[in-house]
Design an enzyme around this catalytic site. Structure first.
Site, short mmCIF file in Angstrom:
data_model
loop_
_atom_site.label_atom_id
_atom_site.label_comp_id
_atom_site.label_asym_id
_atom_site.label_seq_id
_atom_site.Cartn_x
_atom_site.Cartn_y
_atom_site.Cartn_z
N CYS A 73 42.85 46.60 32.99
CA CYS A 73 42.60 45.33 32.31
C CYS A 73 42.64 45.59 30.81
O CYS A 73 41.61 45.87 30.20
CB CYS A 73 41.25 44.74 32.72
SG CYS A 73 40.83 43.23 31.82
N ASP A 117 44.86 37.02 44.23
CA ASP A 117 44.63 38.45 43.99
C ASP A 117 45.73 39.22 44.71
O ASP A 117 45.77 39.26 45.94
CB ASP A 117 43.26 38.87 44.52
CG ASP A 117 42.85 40.28 44.11
OD1 ASP A 117 43.75 41.08 43.74
OD2 ASP A 117 41.65 40.60 44.16
N ARG A 140 46.40 42.52 44.38
CA ARG A 140 46.22 43.97 44.32
C ARG A 140 46.38 44.64 45.68
O ARG A 140 46.15 44.02 46.72
CB ARG A 140 44.84 44.30 43.74
CG ARG A 140 44.73 44.00 42.27
CD ARG A 140 43.35 44.25 41.72
NE ARG A 140 42.38 43.31 42.29
CZ ARG A 140 41.07 43.35 42.03
NH1 ARG A 140 40.59 44.29 41.25
NH2 ARG A 140 40.27 42.45 42.56
#
Length: 196
Positions: free
Chosen positions: A54, A125, A127
């Site tokens: 991030c 999401d 990921r």
């Protein structure tokens, strides 16, 4: 297949770490990283943090999330107690920094973090924690305590052959800017947050 492409010792504000770069290709400019604190015994139960990149929160101290503070807290914890941080190059829940900034612009119009991603045609999401499991196996780590609030990270260990000994919460106090973001984490994604 992932493999260790390079390794080195790096002194930090939190102590000394051995850092491994993992990728399929030695010319990969954005490999995943594993930060191993001193006195970490891979044959014992290992404290582990799966942490997704991030840049806004970690490098530029954005107040829209708690990622930078979580990374600092994890580095401090594993430095003091032994353990590793698996740093996954999955910026913005794996949508990349350009799309993340587009999502932020939509949030300024009133959309929440999930709505903004979906409006861009992206997953809430995206990921993949399977890559973290692969790195644990390459390092021959078979028993872990996972530093997380995210139930999906816990689920990634199920049927992996790696024993989850326990979860260690990694909760950060909210601020006026990120409170709604953390509320979405709790209510939409089911994050295990007690302070929201």
């Amino acid at each position: 297949m992932l493999k260790i492409q390079a390794q080195s010792n790096i002194p930090t504000d939190f102590g000394m770490f051995k850092v491994y770069a993992f990728s399929e290709n030695e010319n990969d400019w954005n490999p995943h990283l594993v930060w191993v604190a001193e006195k970490t015994d891979f044959n014992d139960i290992v404290n582990v943090r799966f942490h997704s990149e991030c840049i806004t929160g970690e490098v530029f101290h954005s107040r829209k999330c708690e990622c930078g503070q979580q990374l600092d807290a994890a580095m401090k914890f594993v430095s003091e107690n032994g353990g590793i941080i698996i740093y996954l190059r999955q910026e913005g829940r794996n949508i990349g920094i350009i799309n993340k900034l587009k999502a932020y612009a939509l949030q300024e119009e009133g959309f929440d973090t999930v709505e903004a991603n979906l409006r861009l045609g992206l997953p809430a999401d995206g990921r993949d924690f399977g890559v973290a499991i692969e790195m644990l196996k390459i390092l021959n780590i078979s028993k872990v305590n996972l530093l997380t609030n995210n139930p999906e990270k816990l689920k990634s260990l199920y049927n992996s052959g790696i024993l989850l000994n326990k979860r260690i919460p990694l909760e950060i106090n909210s601020n006026a800017t990120n409170e709604s973001y953390l509320t979405i984490k709790k209510n939409y994604f089911g994050h295990l947050l007690e302070m929201i």
